[in-house]
Motif scaffolding. Structure first.
Motif, PDB file in Angstrom:
ATOM      1  N   ARG A 176      38.277  -8.900  49.255  1.00 41.24           N
ATOM      2  CA  ARG A 176      38.250 -10.353  49.433  1.00 41.24           C
ATOM      3  C   ARG A 176      38.341 -10.991  48.059  1.00 41.24           C
ATOM      4  O   ARG A 176      37.589 -10.635  47.149  1.00 41.24           O
ATOM      5  N   VAL A 177      39.269 -11.922  47.911  1.00 45.76           N
ATOM      6  CA  VAL A 177      39.432 -12.665  46.660  1.00 45.76           C
ATOM      7  C   VAL A 177      39.046 -14.112  46.920  1.00 45.76           C
ATOM      8  O   VAL A 177      39.580 -14.765  47.824  1.00 45.76           O
ATOM      9  N   ASP A 178      38.121 -14.626  46.141  1.00 51.07           N
ATOM     10  CA  ASP A 178      37.587 -15.971  46.345  1.00 51.07           C
ATOM     11  C   ASP A 178      38.294 -16.997  45.471  1.00 51.07           C
ATOM     12  O   ASP A 178      38.821 -16.684  44.399  1.00 51.07           O
ATOM     13  N   GLY A 179      38.240 -18.240  45.918  1.00 47.95           N
ATOM     14  CA  GLY A 179      38.613 -19.379  45.093  1.00 47.95           C
ATOM     15  C   GLY A 179      40.063 -19.431  44.662  1.00 47.95           C
ATOM     16  O   GLY A 179      40.349 -19.673  43.486  1.00 47.95           O
ATOM     17  N   VAL A 180      40.993 -19.242  45.601  1.00 45.73           N
ATOM     18  CA  VAL A 180      42.416 -19.297  45.254  1.00 45.73           C
ATOM     19  C   VAL A 180      43.095 -20.412  46.035  1.00 45.73           C
ATOM     20  O   VAL A 180      42.622 -20.851  47.083  1.00 45.73           O
ATOM     21  N   ARG A 181      44.228 -20.864  45.498  1.00 47.16           N
ATOM     22  CA  ARG A 181      45.037 -21.902  46.139  1.00 47.16           C
ATOM     23  C   ARG A 181      46.490 -21.461  46.170  1.00 47.16           C
ATOM     24  O   ARG A 181      46.967 -20.780  45.253  1.00 47.16           O
ATOM     25  N   PHE A 182      47.193 -21.872  47.214  1.00 47.96           N
ATOM     26  CA  PHE A 182      48.620 -21.615  47.307  1.00 47.96           C
ATOM     27  C   PHE A 182      49.331 -22.321  46.165  1.00 47.96           C
ATOM     28  O   PHE A 182      49.155 -23.518  45.946  1.00 47.96           O
ATOM     29  N   ALA A 183      50.126 -21.559  45.397  1.00 49.22           N
ATOM     30  CA  ALA A 183      50.794 -22.102  44.214  1.00 49.22           C
ATOM     31  C   ALA A 183      52.233 -21.596  44.184  1.00 49.22           C
ATOM     32  O   ALA A 183      52.561 -20.667  43.440  1.00 49.22           O
ATOM     33  N   PRO A 184      53.100 -22.193  44.997  1.00 47.45           N
ATOM     34  CA  PRO A 184      54.478 -21.693  45.070  1.00 47.45           C
ATOM     35  C   PRO A 184      55.243 -21.924  43.769  1.00 47.45           C
ATOM     36  O   PRO A 184      54.956 -22.861  43.023  1.00 47.45           O
ATOM     37  N   GLU A 185      56.208 -21.059  43.538  1.00 49.91           N
ATOM     38  CA  GLU A 185      57.130 -21.255  42.424  1.00 49.91           C
ATOM     39  C   GLU A 185      58.428 -21.787  43.005  1.00 49.91           C
ATOM     40  O   GLU A 185      59.152 -21.077  43.698  1.00 49.91           O
ATOM     41  N   GLY A 186      58.719 -23.039  42.739  1.00 53.61           N
ATOM     42  CA  GLY A 186      59.910 -23.634  43.317  1.00 53.61           C
ATOM     43  C   GLY A 186      59.629 -24.204  44.698  1.00 53.61           C
ATOM     44  O   GLY A 186      58.487 -24.295  45.156  1.00 53.61           O
ATOM     45  N   ASP A 187      60.708 -24.582  45.362  1.00 54.10           N
ATOM     46  CA  ASP A 187      60.622 -25.228  46.662  1.00 54.10           C
ATOM     47  C   ASP A 187      60.737 -24.161  47.758  1.00 54.10           C
ATOM     48  O   ASP A 187      61.822 -23.678  48.049  1.00 54.10           O
ATOM     49  N   GLU A 188      59.606 -23.776  48.328  1.00 49.38           N
ATOM     50  CA  GLU A 188      59.615 -22.775  49.394  1.00 49.38           C
ATOM     51  C   GLU A 188      58.694 -23.233  50.518  1.00 49.38           C
ATOM     52  O   GLU A 188      57.761 -24.000  50.299  1.00 49.38           O
ATOM     53  N   PRO A 189      58.946 -22.785  51.727  1.00 50.62           N
ATOM     54  CA  PRO A 189      58.107 -23.217  52.862  1.00 50.62           C
ATOM     55  C   PRO A 189      56.657 -22.787  52.659  1.00 50.62           C
ATOM     56  O   PRO A 189      56.377 -21.692  52.165  1.00 50.62           O
ATOM     57  N   ALA A 190      55.748 -23.642  53.067  1.00 50.08           N
ATOM     58  CA  ALA A 190      54.317 -23.331  52.959  1.00 50.08           C
ATOM     59  C   ALA A 190      53.854 -22.590  54.204  1.00 50.08           C
ATOM     60  O   ALA A 190      52.861 -22.956  54.851  1.00 50.08           O
ATOM     61  N   THR A 191      54.589 -21.530  54.546  1.00 43.75           N
ATOM     62  CA  THR A 191      54.222 -20.657  55.657  1.00 43.75           C
ATOM     63  C   THR A 191      53.982 -19.259  55.114  1.00 43.75           C
ATOM     64  O   THR A 191      54.403 -18.924  54.005  1.00 43.75           O
ATOM     65  N   TRP A 192      53.329 -18.411  55.917  1.00 44.75           N
ATOM     66  CA  TRP A 192      52.889 -17.112  55.425  1.00 44.75           C
ATOM     67  C   TRP A 192      54.030 -16.113  55.230  1.00 44.75           C
ATOM     68  O   TRP A 192      53.900 -15.166  54.445  1.00 44.75           O
ATOM     69  N   SER A 193      55.129 -16.259  55.932  1.00 45.63           N
ATOM     70  CA  SER A 193      56.180 -15.245  55.943  1.00 45.63           C
ATOM     71  C   SER A 193      56.703 -14.915  54.550  1.00 45.63           C
ATOM     72  O   SER A 193      57.009 -15.811  53.750  1.00 45.63           O
ATOM     73  N   GLY A 194      56.774 -13.621  54.256  1.00 45.67           N
ATOM     74  CA  GLY A 194      57.274 -13.168  52.964  1.00 45.67           C
ATOM     75  C   GLY A 194      56.173 -13.058  51.928  1.00 45.67           C
ATOM     76  O   GLY A 194      54.987 -12.948  52.244  1.00 45.67           O
ATOM     77  N   THR A 195      56.567 -13.095  50.670  1.00 47.42           N
ATOM     78  CA  THR A 195      55.628 -12.989  49.551  1.00 47.42           C
ATOM     79  C   THR A 195      55.248 -14.385  49.079  1.00 47.42           C
ATOM     80  O   THR A 195      56.123 -15.209  48.791  1.00 47.42           O
ATOM     81  N   LYS A 196      53.943 -14.643  48.999  1.00 44.56           N
ATOM     82  CA  LYS A 196      53.458 -15.950  48.598  1.00 44.56           C
ATOM     83  C   LYS A 196      52.518 -15.823  47.409  1.00 44.56           C
ATOM     84  O   LYS A 196      51.743 -14.873  47.305  1.00 44.56           O
ATOM     85  N   ARG A 197      52.564 -16.806  46.547  1.00 45.18           N
ATOM     86  CA  ARG A 197      51.819 -16.793  45.287  1.00 45.18           C
ATOM     87  C   ARG A 197      50.577 -17.672  45.382  1.00 45.18           C
ATOM     88  O   ARG A 197      50.639 -18.803  45.856  1.00 45.18           O
ATOM     89  N   PHE A 198      49.452 -17.138  44.892  1.00 45.21           N
ATOM     90  CA  PHE A 198      48.192 -17.875  44.843  1.00 45.21           C
ATOM     91  C   PHE A 198      47.608 -17.754  43.438  1.00 45.21           C
ATOM     92  O   PHE A 198      47.777 -16.719  42.781  1.00 45.21           O
ATOM     93  N   THR A 199      46.925 -18.790  42.995  1.00 41.23           N
ATOM     94  CA  THR A 199      46.277 -18.759  41.688  1.00 41.23           C
ATOM     95  C   THR A 199      44.815 -19.162  41.830  1.00 41.23           C
ATOM     96  O   THR A 199      44.424 -19.855  42.776  1.00 41.23           O
ATOM     97  N   ASP A 200      44.002 -18.719  40.840  1.00 41.06           N
ATOM     98  CA  ASP A 200      42.606 -19.163  40.809  1.00 41.06           C
ATOM     99  C   ASP A 200      42.437 -20.236  39.738  1.00 41.06           C
ATOM    100  O   ASP A 200      43.420 -20.679  39.115  1.00 41.06           O
ATOM    101  N   ALA A 201      41.201 -20.656  39.514  1.00 38.00           N
ATOM    102  CA  ALA A 201      40.933 -21.759  38.579  1.00 38.00           C
ATOM    103  C   ALA A 201      41.325 -21.414  37.151  1.00 38.00           C
ATOM    104  O   ALA A 201      41.554 -22.317  36.327  1.00 38.00           O
TER     105      ALA A 201
END
Length: 256
Positions: A176-201
């Motif tokens: 379990r990784v805590d305290g992350v937010r969805f942080a896409p690179e470029g214009d991509e759908p905000a849906t789960w399909s595929g590889t998605k990028r998240f960052t922490d504080a």
């Protein structure tokens, strides 16, 4: 070198679809005694897929399920800081081997490989296949190697309060990784399909991967600070570091 390590080293050197609603349950039995932990087996793995020709028995609790479609015909199990993915090769595994049930695998006749940093158990791959191992392919063949115990007790995920707490030797474990937010690179759908990028504080990055066939693939990723749970994968990055990816089991593995 301890006798167990010598035994493992020598052994490693030797180099159908089911509807879950209709699938008969698996008989539960007293499990065979283990001869190695998953962590020991992984430490002895030398980086190349090998066929096992000795009675090496490993065991652990199932941590993945294929109900949501993000794990395909495989079981991930872990114990004592080690984990492995068993390439079963048929559907409906969640009905036969639910999360938390204890299983034991006799590796004799199987192959040990590695994919995305995760120890993988299956058949020796065909020449030129490009895969670490191949699927076992049928329930009768699987049950010649796999036994299930009667006890079921789901494991809690290993909590990492920061992305920097992740380590390559955690690959395959439920984390379990805590305290992350969805942080896409470029214009991509905000849906789960595929590889998605998240960052922490602190700006560190972890990814998720969702198969397009998963039942939550087209659902929106929540906005805001999240907790993510999944099976950890680790791939070498271009700068020599490790690129970490969480493979969620279903949409419930994302929490506010």
């Amino acid at each position: 070198m301890p006798r167990l390590a010598l035994f493992l080293l020598a052994a490693l050197a030797l180099g159908g679809c089911y509807d879950s609603a209709e699938t008969p349950s698996v008989a539960t039995n007293e499990l065979p005694a283990t001869t190695a932990t998953l962590a020991e087996l992984h430490r002895m793995y030398a980086g190349t897929t090998v066929r096992i020709e000795s009675d090496i028995v490993v065991a652990g609790r199932v941590t993945s399920h294929d109900r949501a479609g993000n794990f395909y015909r495989s079981l991930v199990f872990e114990e004592e800081e080690g984990a492995a993915e068993l390439m079963a090769g048929f559907d409906g595994l969640h009905a036969l081997y639910p999360v938390g049930c204890r299983i034991a695998v006799n590796l004799n006749g199987l192959a040990v490989g590695e994919s995305h940093g995760v120890l993988q158990l299956g058949l020796y791959p065909a020449a030129g296949s490009g895969y670490a191992t191949d699927y076992i392919g049928s329930r009768p063949a699987l049950e010649r190697s796999l036994a299930r115990g009667s006890e079921t007790s789901p494991l809690r995920p290993l909590v990492c309060e920061r992305i920097t707490a992740l380590r390559p030797d955690m690959a395959g474990r439920l984390v379990r990784v805590d305290g992350v937010r969805f942080a896409p690179e470029g214009d991509e759908p905000a849906t789960w399909s595929g590889t998605k990028r998240f960052t922490d504080a602190d700006g560190y990055v972890v990814h998720t991967y969702t198969r397009p066939y998963a039942d939550f693939a087209d659902r929106e990723i929540p906005d805001g600070e999240l907790l993510l749970v999944g099976i950890l994968q680790c791939d070498p990055a271009s700068d020599g570091s490790c690129r970490y990816t969480l493979r969620m089991r279903d949409e419930k593995d994302c929490w506010f």
